[in-house]
Write a protein that holds these residues in place. Structure first.
Motif, short mmCIF file in Angstrom:
data_model
loop_
_atom_site.label_atom_id
_atom_site.label_comp_id
_atom_site.label_asym_id
_atom_site.label_seq_id
_atom_site.Cartn_x
_atom_site.Cartn_y
_atom_site.Cartn_z
N ASN A 70 0.83 -1.21 0.00
CA ASN A 70 0.00 0.00 0.00
C ASN A 70 0.86 1.26 0.00
N SER A 71 1.74 1.37 -0.97
CA SER A 71 2.71 2.47 -1.02
C SER A 71 2.69 3.14 -2.39
N ASN A 72 3.34 4.29 -2.47
CA ASN A 72 3.36 5.03 -3.74
C ASN A 72 4.66 5.80 -3.90
N ASN A 73 4.95 6.14 -5.14
CA ASN A 73 6.17 6.88 -5.49
C ASN A 73 7.42 6.16 -4.95
N ILE A 74 7.61 4.96 -5.47
CA ILE A 74 8.73 4.11 -5.06
C ILE A 74 9.68 3.96 -6.25
N LYS A 75 10.96 4.17 -6.02
CA LYS A 75 11.97 3.97 -7.06
C LYS A 75 12.99 2.96 -6.57
N MET A 76 13.15 1.86 -7.32
CA MET A 76 14.15 0.86 -6.99
C MET A 76 15.06 0.69 -8.21
N ARG A 77 16.36 0.79 -8.00
CA ARG A 77 17.30 0.66 -9.12
C ARG A 77 18.61 0.05 -8.64
N ASN A 78 19.32 -0.56 -9.60
CA ASN A 78 20.67 -1.09 -9.33
C ASN A 78 20.66 -2.03 -8.13
N THR A 79 19.70 -2.95 -8.11
CA THR A 79 19.48 -3.79 -6.95
C THR A 79 19.51 -5.27 -7.35
N PHE A 80 20.04 -6.10 -6.45
CA PHE A 80 20.10 -7.55 -6.64
C PHE A 80 19.29 -8.21 -5.54
N ILE A 81 18.41 -9.16 -5.91
CA ILE A 81 17.59 -9.86 -4.92
C ILE A 81 17.66 -11.35 -5.19
N ARG A 82 18.08 -12.09 -4.18
CA ARG A 82 18.12 -13.55 -4.22
C ARG A 82 17.22 -14.05 -3.10
N SER A 83 16.11 -14.71 -3.45
CA SER A 83 15.13 -15.11 -2.45
C SER A 83 14.68 -16.55 -2.67
N CYS A 84 14.03 -17.10 -1.63
CA CYS A 84 13.41 -18.42 -1.75
C CYS A 84 11.90 -18.30 -1.62
N ASP A 85 11.38 -17.18 -2.04
CA ASP A 85 9.95 -16.90 -2.18
C ASP A 85 9.89 -15.74 -3.17
N ASP A 86 8.84 -14.94 -3.17
CA ASP A 86 8.79 -13.82 -4.10
C ASP A 86 10.04 -12.95 -3.96
N ALA A 87 10.67 -12.63 -5.08
CA ALA A 87 11.79 -11.69 -5.01
C ALA A 87 11.27 -10.28 -4.75
N ILE A 88 10.29 -9.85 -5.54
CA ILE A 88 9.61 -8.57 -5.32
C ILE A 88 8.11 -8.86 -5.25
N ALA A 89 7.47 -8.44 -4.17
CA ALA A 89 6.02 -8.60 -4.01
C ALA A 89 5.40 -7.25 -3.67
N ILE A 90 4.36 -6.88 -4.40
CA ILE A 90 3.64 -5.64 -4.14
C ILE A 90 2.26 -6.02 -3.65
N LYS A 91 1.98 -5.74 -2.38
CA LYS A 91 0.80 -6.29 -1.73
C LYS A 91 -0.15 -5.21 -1.20
N GLY A 92 -1.40 -5.61 -1.01
CA GLY A 92 -2.37 -4.79 -0.30
C GLY A 92 -2.76 -5.51 0.97
N LEU A 93 -2.28 -5.04 2.10
CA LEU A 93 -2.47 -5.75 3.36
C LEU A 93 -3.22 -4.95 4.42
N ILE A 94 -3.65 -3.75 4.09
CA ILE A 94 -4.40 -2.96 5.06
C ILE A 94 -5.83 -3.49 5.13
N GLU A 95 -6.37 -3.61 6.34
CA GLU A 95 -7.70 -4.18 6.52
C GLU A 95 -8.77 -3.26 5.95
N GLY A 96 -9.79 -3.87 5.34
CA GLY A 96 -10.91 -3.10 4.84
C GLY A 96 -11.27 -3.45 3.41
#
Length: 287
Positions: A70-96
């Motif tokens: 639930n965020s806005n105006n996000i800039k991600m660059r020059n980044t390395f992600i090694r994961s054992c689940d979602d590498a990048i996840a964009i979620k809506g978790l606020i109740e309602g």
């Protein structure tokens, strides 16, 4: 600055920001050597820059690399992600009700390398309690390896390199993946609506309206095949179920998408849940 943040005890995040404005993460390594626990997270943040960050989270499973909620105006660059689940996840978790929750919007991801051993390289979802997902752009993305699941390989229909997985009815529009180079993966692209996740342990709610529109895949390539049943698959599943609003997938563009050197240029190369009676997927354009 430089250095490493590390956590070995389960739960919580290694690095997180909540309700923050005008912040930056730069030049650090974040390591999550435990299960479960997400690694880096933003919750209800805006005007955030992530630059030259390395995220390492290799324990199976529920060890996401980077979660944006639930965020806005996000800039991600020059980044390395090694994961054992979602590498990048964009979620809506606020109740309602999703329509009353803060949106996920105005995000730019560029010059990023990803490697996930479970779930998705990039996932918009699964929890989607957000007013909408809009104006989200991925450019110059290298996917070294993407795998679906250790224990349920090729059995799950919501996992891929580039996924939109909607558990709570909401809207996705104006999303672009451009210059995405995949070395090896299982499913390549997935857009789907679900009313439950992970064998019913997470329940969704499709009683609210939603849909997917104006999504583009430009200059996407995967050169190899894993040989599995779902290798390099493109799956688009709309939603039609009595008592809930129908969710349509419309205006999806495949512009120079190459799978093992062959251009994706016909409906025969895409799986949908269209039937003679219901066609929730329409307006697919090939270039």
């Amino acid at each position: 600055g430089h250095g490493m943040l590390m956590c070995t005890s389960p739960g919580d995040l290694v690095l997180s920001a909540s309700y923050a404005r005008k912040i930056s993460f730069e030049g650090i390594i974040v390591c999550s050597h435990r299960n479960p626990g997400w690694t880096v997270g933003l919750h209800a943040c805006s005007d955030v820059t992530i630059d030259q960050v390395k995220v390492v989270s290799t324990r199976y499973a529920s060890t996401d690399g980077f979660d944006i909620v639930n965020s806005n105006n996000i800039k991600m660059r020059n980044t390395f992600i090694r994961s054992c689940d979602d590498a990048i996840a964009i979620k809506g978790l606020i109740e309602g009700n999703p329509a009353d929750c803060p949106p996920n919007e105005y995000m730019w991801f560029s010059n990023i390398q990803l490697w996930n051993d479970c779930n998705n390289a990039i996932c918009l979802g699964a929890e989607t309690r957000a007013k909408h997902y809009q104006h989200i752009y991925f450019k110059d993305i290298e996917v070294l390896s993407s795998y679906d699941d250790r224990d349920h390989h090729d059995a799950l229909d919501e996992r891929s390199v580039m996924s939109i997985v909607c558990l709570e009815g909401t809207y996705f529009c104006d999303i672009l993946w451009e210059n995405v180079r995949v070395n090896r993966c299982e499913r390549l692209i997935c857009i789907t609506f679900k009313d439950r996740f992970w064998f019913g342990t997470t329940l969704g709610d499709q009683s609210t309206p939603g849909g997917v529109e104006n999504i583009s895949y430009k200059n996407v390539s995967v050169k190899t095949t894993s040989g599995s049943r779902i290798a390099n698959e493109i799956l688009l599943n709309g939603w039609h179920q009595a008592g809930t609003p129908t969710k349509y997938i419309r205006n999806i563009t495949f512009d120079n998408v190459l799978v093992e050197g062959k251009l994706v240029n016909s409906l025969n190369t895409i799986k949908t849940n269209n039937t003679a009676e219901q066609k929730p997927v329409s307006g697919i354009v090939f270039k």
